[in-house]
Motif scaffolding. Structure first.
Motif: not given
Length: 262
Positions: A82-109
């Protein structure tokens, strides 16, 4: 900013965060999770940064979770998992909730958790040859922590399909579903990302931040009196802000707004 599993470069007002584990297709482990969380938290608070590009080094954008890390998790207790999964969830939240706009440059799969990173971004530019896959069900797992972002990006019906089938789908399908903002050739990828980043940086930093928050707060909400009042309060507040006043004045006076000179 020094990180073990990624690089951060700032040019002008644009920061580029590059996942840098090409030997494992940028699959993430506990170190990369911590690095991404720290990087986006720091850049979100960086006054000079107005846009963030999320990129990957090597053939793939991100293959999801590192298999060695997953093998180690199999021996974890329920509390540790659970603690490990929460760290992953917090990483995703840090990207999503970042106050700066985020552009994903998807060059591959982008597979599994890599899809989560893509879906957490605000704008997605992908090469036409990229493939996407929510592969968790093949391994007896589910895309739980990434689900809030994937469902918002793909929609409920498409998520129903791809969560349970674990099928890979191409960039054209991703664009049709609304996940990919622009599908381009490999040769046009950097120029397209740069153009979008420059457009973001030309706008009011405060307005961009408030607009991003507005979408997150309003999406899916019932249009009731409380929401109507909330939106009225927001526009009144930003009209009276320093950048709001300068932006309107600069337009009427046919001059460049002050934030472009900073």
């Amino acid at each position: 900013m020094q990180y073990e599993t990624l690089t951060v470069d700032i040019v002008g007002h644009v920061a580029t965060v590059t996942l840098n584990r090409p030997d494992v297709r940028n699959a993430f482990n506990e170190t990369m999770i911590a690095d991404v969380t720290a990087a986006f938290t720091a850049l979100g608070a960086h006054d000079d940064v107005r846009a963030i590009v999320l990129a990957g080094n090597g053939k793939a954008f991100c293959a999801g979770a590192d298999l060695n890390w997953m093998r180690k998790m199999a021996g974890y207790s329920d509390e540790e998992n659970r603690a490990d999964a929460m760290r992953l969830a917090q990483m995703l939240s840090a990207v999503y909730r970042c106050p700066k706009p985020v552009v994903a440059r998807v060059h591959g799969d982008a597979y599994a958790g890599g899809m989560g990173l893509v879906c957490a971004a605000d704008i997605v530019v992908a090469v036409e040859t990229a493939h996407f896959c929510l592969s968790e069900a093949r391994l007896g797992l589910m895309p739980a922590t990434i689900a809030p972002y994937v469902i918002r990006a793909l929609g409920e019906q498409a998520s129903r399909r791809y969560f349970v089938t674990a099928e890979a789908f191409d960039c054209a399908t991703a664009q049709r579903l609304g996940l990919v903002s622009e599908a381009v050739s490999a040769q046009a990828l950097d120029a397209t990302v740069q153009r979008i980043a420059e457009t973001l940086c030309a706008n009011s930093p405060n307005a961009v931040r408030e607009c991003k928050q507005l979408v997150q707060d309003v999406a899916g909400q019932t249009i009731d009196n409380a929401l109507i009042e909330d939106t009225a309060v927001r526009i009144a507040r930003i009209r009276a802000s320093e950048e709001g006043r300068d932006g309107v004045s600069s337009f009427l006076e046919k001059r460049t707004p002050r934030w472009r000179d900073q």
